[in-house]
Design a protein around this motif. Structure first.
Motif, PDB file in Angstrom:
ATOM      1  N   SER A  49       1.007  -1.077  -0.031  1.00  0.00           N
ATOM      2  CA  SER A  49       0.230   0.141  -0.052  1.00  0.00           C
ATOM      3  C   SER A  49       0.813   1.329   0.067  1.00  0.00           C
ATOM      4  O   SER A  49       0.620   2.293  -0.932  1.00  0.00           O
ATOM      5  CB  SER A  49      -0.907   0.033   1.161  1.00  0.00           C
ATOM      6  N   ASP A  55      -5.018   1.823  -1.793  1.00  0.00           N
ATOM      7  CA  ASP A  55      -6.169   1.860  -0.392  1.00  0.00           C
ATOM      8  C   ASP A  55      -5.620   0.670   0.437  1.00  0.00           C
ATOM      9  O   ASP A  55      -5.570  -0.641  -0.003  1.00  0.00           O
ATOM     10  CB  ASP A  55      -7.455   1.619  -0.834  1.00  0.00           C
ATOM     11  N   ARG A  56      -5.196   0.710   1.545  1.00  0.00           N
ATOM     12  CA  ARG A  56      -4.622  -0.310   2.502  1.00  0.00           C
ATOM     13  C   ARG A  56      -5.721  -1.544   2.591  1.00  0.00           C
ATOM     14  O   ARG A  56      -5.180  -2.745   2.546  1.00  0.00           O
ATOM     15  CB  ARG A  56      -4.148   0.308   3.903  1.00  0.00           C
ATOM     16  N   PRO A  57      -7.135  -1.167   2.926  1.00  0.00           N
ATOM     17  CA  PRO A  57      -7.868  -2.409   3.077  1.00  0.00           C
ATOM     18  C   PRO A  57      -8.090  -3.142   1.863  1.00  0.00           C
ATOM     19  O   PRO A  57      -8.186  -4.316   1.792  1.00  0.00           O
ATOM     20  CB  PRO A  57      -9.266  -1.804   3.542  1.00  0.00           C
ATOM     21  N   GLU A  58      -8.033  -2.492   0.750  1.00  0.00           N
ATOM     22  CA  GLU A  58      -8.247  -3.297  -0.573  1.00  0.00           C
ATOM     23  C   GLU A  58      -6.961  -3.954  -0.830  1.00  0.00           C
ATOM     24  O   GLU A  58      -7.100  -5.368  -1.258  1.00  0.00           O
ATOM     25  CB  GLU A  58      -8.239  -2.199  -1.795  1.00  0.00           C
ATOM     26  N   ARG A  61      -7.263  -7.096   1.220  1.00  0.00           N
ATOM     27  CA  ARG A  61      -7.951  -8.207   0.678  1.00  0.00           C
ATOM     28  C   ARG A  61      -7.343  -9.062  -0.297  1.00  0.00           C
ATOM     29  O   ARG A  61      -7.509 -10.310  -0.297  1.00  0.00           O
ATOM     30  CB  ARG A  61      -9.221  -7.480   0.228  1.00  0.00           C
TER      31      ARG A  61
END
Length: 77
Positions: A49, A55-58, A61
């Motif tokens: 990221s 985007d870190r959450p993406e 995942r």
């Protein structure tokens, strides 16, 4: 014991125990290279990221999905 070979657009993994070849795209290959046991999946996602500005959450995942796929294929110890 999995053998790794980098290519222009990804990499190839060879599992000699099962005599299987696995082709990874560039992103999965990068994740594979970071999965050396010295960092958690969350740390790998944070590193990617930061490097890509994604985007870190993406990214997390994607890293979890890649790790799950590699594990199901018997490539992770």
């Amino acid at each position: 014991d999995v053998l790794f070979r980098e290519l222009e657009d990804g990499c190839v993994l060879y599992d000699p125990a099962n005599e299987k070849v696995h082709s990874l795209n560039a992103t999965a290959g990068f994740i594979w290279c970071l999965m050396d046991g010295s960092r958690s999946l969350a740390e790998i996602a944070a590193e990617i990221s930061s490097a890509c500005g994604a985007d870190r959450p993406e990214v997390l995942r994607d890293v979890l999905r890649a790790a799950d796929t590699l594990a199901r294929q018997g490539l992770l110890a």
